[in-house]
Design a protein around this motif. Structure first.
Motif, PDB file in Angstrom:
ATOM      1  N   UNK A  86       3.414 -25.597 -81.707  1.00 31.75           N
ATOM      2  CA  UNK A  86       2.443 -24.672 -82.322  1.00 31.75           C
ATOM      3  C   UNK A  86       1.934 -25.233 -83.648  1.00 31.75           C
ATOM      4  N   UNK A  87       2.847 -25.703 -84.486  1.00 31.08           N
ATOM      5  CA  UNK A  87       2.490 -26.218 -85.810  1.00 31.08           C
ATOM      6  C   UNK A  87       1.586 -27.436 -85.690  1.00 31.08           C
ATOM      7  N   UNK A  88       1.878 -28.301 -84.747  1.00 25.88           N
ATOM      8  CA  UNK A  88       1.051 -29.502 -84.590  1.00 25.88           C
ATOM      9  C   UNK A  88      -0.364 -29.139 -84.133  1.00 25.88           C
ATOM     10  N   UNK A  89      -0.478 -28.161 -83.248  1.00 23.93           N
ATOM     11  CA  UNK A  89      -1.804 -27.708 -82.826  1.00 23.93           C
ATOM     12  C   UNK A  89      -2.607 -27.213 -84.025  1.00 23.93           C
ATOM     13  N   UNK A  90      -1.958 -26.433 -84.888  1.00 26.17           N
ATOM     14  CA  UNK A  90      -2.651 -25.863 -86.042  1.00 26.17           C
ATOM     15  C   UNK A  90      -3.058 -26.954 -87.032  1.00 26.17           C
ATOM     16  N   UNK A  91      -2.145 -27.845 -87.370  1.00 24.82           N
ATOM     17  CA  UNK A  91      -2.402 -28.816 -88.428  1.00 24.82           C
ATOM     18  C   UNK A  91      -3.292 -29.972 -88.003  1.00 24.82           C
ATOM     19  N   UNK A  92      -3.254 -30.332 -86.731  1.00 32.04           N
ATOM     20  CA  UNK A  92      -4.103 -31.430 -86.265  1.00 32.04           C
ATOM     21  C   UNK A  92      -5.445 -30.939 -85.749  1.00 32.04           C
ATOM     22  N   UNK A  93      -5.581 -29.609 -85.623  1.00 34.44           N
ATOM     23  CA  UNK A  93      -6.815 -29.013 -85.070  1.00 34.44           C
ATOM     24  C   UNK A  93      -7.098 -29.558 -83.668  1.00 34.44           C
ATOM     25  N   UNK A  94      -6.042 -29.818 -82.903  1.00 33.26           N
ATOM     26  CA  UNK A  94      -6.184 -30.301 -81.537  1.00 33.26           C
ATOM     27  C   UNK A  94      -5.775 -29.205 -80.563  1.00 33.26           C
ATOM     28  N   UNK A  95      -6.410 -29.144 -79.384  1.00 30.39           N
ATOM     29  CA  UNK A  95      -6.024 -28.134 -78.387  1.00 30.39           C
ATOM     30  C   UNK A  95      -4.627 -28.390 -77.860  1.00 30.39           C
TER      31      UNK A  95
ATOM     32  N   UNK B 150       4.266  -7.582 -88.261  1.00 25.67           N
ATOM     33  CA  UNK B 150       5.289  -7.567 -89.297  1.00 25.67           C
ATOM     34  C   UNK B 150       4.727  -7.898 -90.685  1.00 25.67           C
ATOM     35  N   UNK B 151       3.410  -8.119 -90.764  1.00 28.31           N
ATOM     36  CA  UNK B 151       2.785  -8.447 -92.041  1.00 28.31           C
ATOM     37  C   UNK B 151       3.421  -9.687 -92.671  1.00 28.31           C
ATOM     38  N   UNK B 152       3.590 -10.709 -91.842  1.00 30.20           N
ATOM     39  CA  UNK B 152       4.151 -11.973 -92.311  1.00 30.20           C
ATOM     40  C   UNK B 152       3.208 -13.114 -91.934  1.00 30.20           C
ATOM     41  N   UNK B 153       3.323 -14.202 -92.657  1.00 27.56           N
ATOM     42  CA  UNK B 153       2.625 -15.435 -92.317  1.00 27.56           C
ATOM     43  C   UNK B 153       3.644 -16.566 -92.354  1.00 27.56           C
ATOM     44  N   UNK B 154       3.386 -17.620 -91.607  1.00 28.52           N
ATOM     45  CA  UNK B 154       4.270 -18.779 -91.679  1.00 28.52           C
ATOM     46  C   UNK B 154       3.610 -19.864 -92.523  1.00 28.52           C
ATOM     47  N   UNK B 155       4.304 -20.963 -92.660  1.00 31.46           N
ATOM     48  CA  UNK B 155       3.863 -22.061 -93.516  1.00 31.46           C
ATOM     49  C   UNK B 155       2.470 -22.548 -93.130  1.00 31.46           C
ATOM     50  N   UNK B 156       2.222 -22.682 -91.820  1.00 29.75           N
ATOM     51  CA  UNK B 156       0.939 -23.203 -91.360  1.00 29.75           C
ATOM     52  C   UNK B 156      -0.194 -22.220 -91.587  1.00 29.75           C
TER      53      UNK B 156
ATOM     54  N   UNK C 238       1.667 -34.484 -88.734  1.00 28.61           N
ATOM     55  CA  UNK C 238       0.293 -34.072 -88.481  1.00 28.61           C
ATOM     56  C   UNK C 238      -0.727 -34.751 -89.367  1.00 28.61           C
ATOM     57  N   UNK C 239      -0.270 -35.575 -90.343  1.00 29.66           N
ATOM     58  CA  UNK C 239      -1.208 -36.287 -91.208  1.00 29.66           C
ATOM     59  C   UNK C 239      -1.964 -37.333 -90.392  1.00 29.66           C
ATOM     60  N   UNK C 240      -3.168 -37.648 -90.819  1.00 28.05           N
ATOM     61  CA  UNK C 240      -3.955 -38.658 -90.121  1.00 28.05           C
ATOM     62  C   UNK C 240      -4.611 -39.604 -91.113  1.00 28.05           C
ATOM     63  N   UNK C 241      -4.502 -40.896 -90.844  1.00 26.21           N
ATOM     64  CA  UNK C 241      -5.118 -41.904 -91.696  1.00 26.21           C
ATOM     65  C   UNK C 241      -6.635 -41.832 -91.618  1.00 26.21           C
TER      66      UNK C 241
END
Length: 698
Positions: free
Chosen positions: A172-181, A214-220, A287-290
């Motif tokens: 899930x986190x990788x999908x969010x941070x890389x903006x990939x499907x 639950x009115x919570x958010x995660x790091x991403x 998830x960083x990209x050069x």
């Protein structure tokens, strides 16, 4: 802030070299206004004074009239942000001749991407569809919530193994941070989970719904919401207009989501300056990209200005020569050739040893020899691609009674006792956080998961959750422990009784008896919690403390940090990833062979191989005066189904080719005639094995 006279402004930056001054003065003229200039990319080579340059750039903006409240400075750790602010303050105090009693201007919007995102999200919570009392899940809490949703959807009872909660969160986190499907992420990073694509889509949708309930958010979410706010046609310009100047450190470590945030804030690039080094982009697993730093100039019209810092202040020239040779083979990069005034005559060494056992012996003996020559162990580091590569060395160091610290290990917030105390604060801050409530309630002896669930259900449906908790009637066995907790909860929720950081001290006083009951080493753990109280005193409120500690926690617990308490000197062991940003007088790199650097697990594409090249470059450029690349020819490979346990011969890393080798001194250890376990290294083997010979098996 008064504008400096021309001569004073010039003198302030006299110690900078020409390239640094070019970056510091971009878009500015002595005595002129700090008008936002066009976009700038500063390619800052290893050891080139990046932090000094960025700090002087910020100071120069302030000296020319920029409002510190309208400067956004983004870093990758709170420590880096604090160091940057300290340096900026020093420059301003020196140039303006401020008396010791006068503090220089502060930078209120200096911090990490996630920290600044959390502050903006708190301010614009209503526009983002959140209640402003939302709480932030750390990695452990997010995993637990993912696990609960996974269980509720019946994905734990499948006939075939469904990915564990931690793996699901990573996907899930990788999908969010890389903006990939999801399909692309599964194909490239999690191929063993590809068959579960349909179920994972359902799981992630339910996970997002659970967070919203639950009115919570995660790091991403902190980056995701910020990106969406920045791109919103109505809200984006409002947020972007708050900052005249946006400066970003370590831009090569950004992911696509962070790059989108910056482009949303400054779509034309005016006032945007990023600093980084594409040759040190080594965090794709996060998830960083050069591509962000390689493609940055072309995002704007006209293209961003590029300033290259290539003067190195760390290493002697022979070390830079071999480092330049390694990175020069990269097919795509921002070209630079590091140079230094530190000429030096000592060349780096390629140390050829028979096997891993002899590698450990050589490293230990070299460390002691350098120590006898006057170089403390703390000025020496041993780096490796993967944590397991140091296992043999650790045994050898213990045998020789050489103290060492290995970076990594148990994170501060992963310790059970720290999570317990923070859960108390989170449950008070957000009564609908089931994860925090579930953890806290079960600290009470006699209160099991079924009772905790019923109480949390009642709090979820109540108009005032605190009233539902106050109305709870415990059984007789629980009554003695329930009353102190109920009193604490009510007090911390009451604005008239609550006061920070006294809330944290009060929570610790309640938790202390439970700590004694639950842990044999309570005294050691108590020291961690007292450290937590000291950290709390440095924050303005409970809300800010919980947010910032979750976003940038301390590295490790006091009893697991690894630093020898009884030795004043110790050898540093570290993965290369953990060593980035550090430097030592002497650096030894283990297992510089194909299969380790590059790793066999990272040769599936040219992009992966090039990141491995950058990883070796980062390791080499940590060294000031001594560099040793250790090449063991033989490895012991276990659990190979086809052929069983056996030895494997490996070749020197493909990144140290024959041309680069000419700039090293080769050392064969032990010498061929030396009497040593396993014998010496035959010259024909040491010299004749080719780069790709790792596939020859014995």
């Amino acid at each position: 802030m008064p504008t400096l006279p021309t001569d004073a402004a010039t003198a302030a930056f006299a110690a900078l070299n020409d390239r640094q001054r070019e970056a510091v003065w971009h878009g500015l003229v002595p005595g002129g206004p700090a008008t936002p200039a066009g976009p700038m990319l500063v390619i800052a080579g290893a050891g080139s004074g990046k932090t000094t340059t960025l700090a002087h750039r910020v100071a120069n903006l302030v000296l020319h009239g920029a409002d510190p409240q309208r400067i956004l400075l983004l870093t990758f750790s709170r420590r880096a942000a604090a160091e940057m602010e300290r340096r900026v303050g020093n420059v301003l105090a020196r140039v303006l001749a401020l008396p010791a009693t006068t503090a220089p201007p502060t930078l209120p919007w200096s911090g990490t991407f996630h920290g600044i995102g959390a502050r903006l999200l708190r301010e614009y919570a209503a526009q983002a569809g959140l209640d402003e009392s939302f709480t932030i899940h750390d990695r452990g809490d997010a995993e637990d919530l993912m696990g609960i949703v996974r269980h509720d959807l019946g994905l734990t009872g499948t006939e075939k193994r469904f990915p564990l909660k931690g793996t699901c969160l990573s996907i899930y986190s990788r999908c969010v941070n890389t903006c990939e499907p999801l399909a692309e992420v599964l194909k490239t990073a999690f191929p063993w989970c590809a068959e579960w694509e349909v179920q994972l889509k359902r799981l992630f949708g339910a996970y997002v719904e659970a967070k919203q309930r639950q009115n919570t958010v995660d790091y991403d979410d902190l980056l995701l919401f910020w990106r969406d706010m920045a791109e919103d046609p109505a809200l984006g310009p409002v947020i972007g207009a708050r900052f005249d100047h946006v400066l970003v450190d370590e831009y090569q470590d950004t992911n696509r989501l962070q790059a989108a945030v910056l482009l949303g804030l400054k779509p034309d690039g005016r006032g945007l300056a990023v600093v980084g080094d594409d040759a040190q982009s080594i965090y794709s697993f996060r998830g960083a990209t050069v591509r962000n730093i390689l493609d940055f100039p072309a995002l704007f019209e006209p293209p961003a200005r590029i300033v290259t810092l290539d003067r190195n202040y760390r290493s002697v020239q022979p070390i830079l020569d071999v480092s330049n040779a390694v990175i020069a083979r990269a097919p795509e990069r921002h070209a630079k050739q590091l140079w230094t005034d530190r000429a030096g005559t000592r060349r780096g060494q390629v140390v050829v040893v028979p096997d891993e056992a002899q590698q450990a012996r050589w490293v230990a003996e070299k460390a002691l020899a350098l120590r006898e020559g006057g170089l403390r162990l703390t000025s020496q580091a041993v780096l490796f691609r993967t944590s397991s590569h140091s296992a043999g060395l650790e045994l050898e160091l213990v045998r020789r009674n050489i103290p060492f610290v290995k970076f990594g290990g148990l994170k501060f917030l992963e310790a059970a006792h720290v999570k317990d105390l923070l859960a108390v604060l989170r449950f008070v801050q957000n009564p609908r956080s089931r994860l925090a409530g579930f953890r806290v309630l079960q600290l009470l002896p006699g209160l099991g998961p079924a009772t905790a669930a019923r109480l949390l259900d009642a709090m979820d449906t109540a108009a005032e959750p605190g009233a539902a908790l106050a109305a709870f009637v415990p059984n007789a066995a629980l009554a003695g422990d329930w009353a102190p907790f109920a009193t604490l909860y009510a007090a911390l929720r009451d604005p008239l009784q609550s006061a920070w950081p006294g809330d944290l001290e009060r929570a610790l006083a309640w938790y202390a008896p439970h700590l004694e009951r639950l842990h044999e080493d309570a005294a050691v753990r108590r020291a961690d919690l007292e450290q937590l109280v000291r950290l709390g005193a440095g924050h303005s409120s409970r809300e800010r403390f919980l947010a910032e500690l979750t976003l940038d926690p301390p590295e490790s617990t006091s009893d697991r940090s690894g630093v020898p308490l009884l030795d004043e000197d110790y050898l540093v062991l570290s993965t290369i990833h953990s060593a980035k940003g550090q430097e030592w007088t002497s650096v030894s790199v283990l297992n510089v062979v194909d299969g380790c650097i590059p790793s066999d697990m990272a040769t599936g594409s040219s992009a992966e191989i090039e990141e491995e090249r950058r990883l070796l470059y980062v390791a080499m450029t940590r060294a000031r005066d001594h560099l040793h690349l250790v090449v063991p020819h033989r490895f012991y490979v276990t659990q190979q189904a086809a052929r069983g346990d056996r030895h494997m011969y490996a070749a020197r890393s493909r990144f140290i080719d024959e041309r680069a080798l000419l700039d090293f001194d080769q050392v064969f250890w032990p010498p061929p005639d030396a009497a040593a376990p396993g014998g010496g290294v035959p010259q024909r083997m040491a010299v004749g094995v080719r780069e790709r010979a790792r596939d020859a098996w014995k």
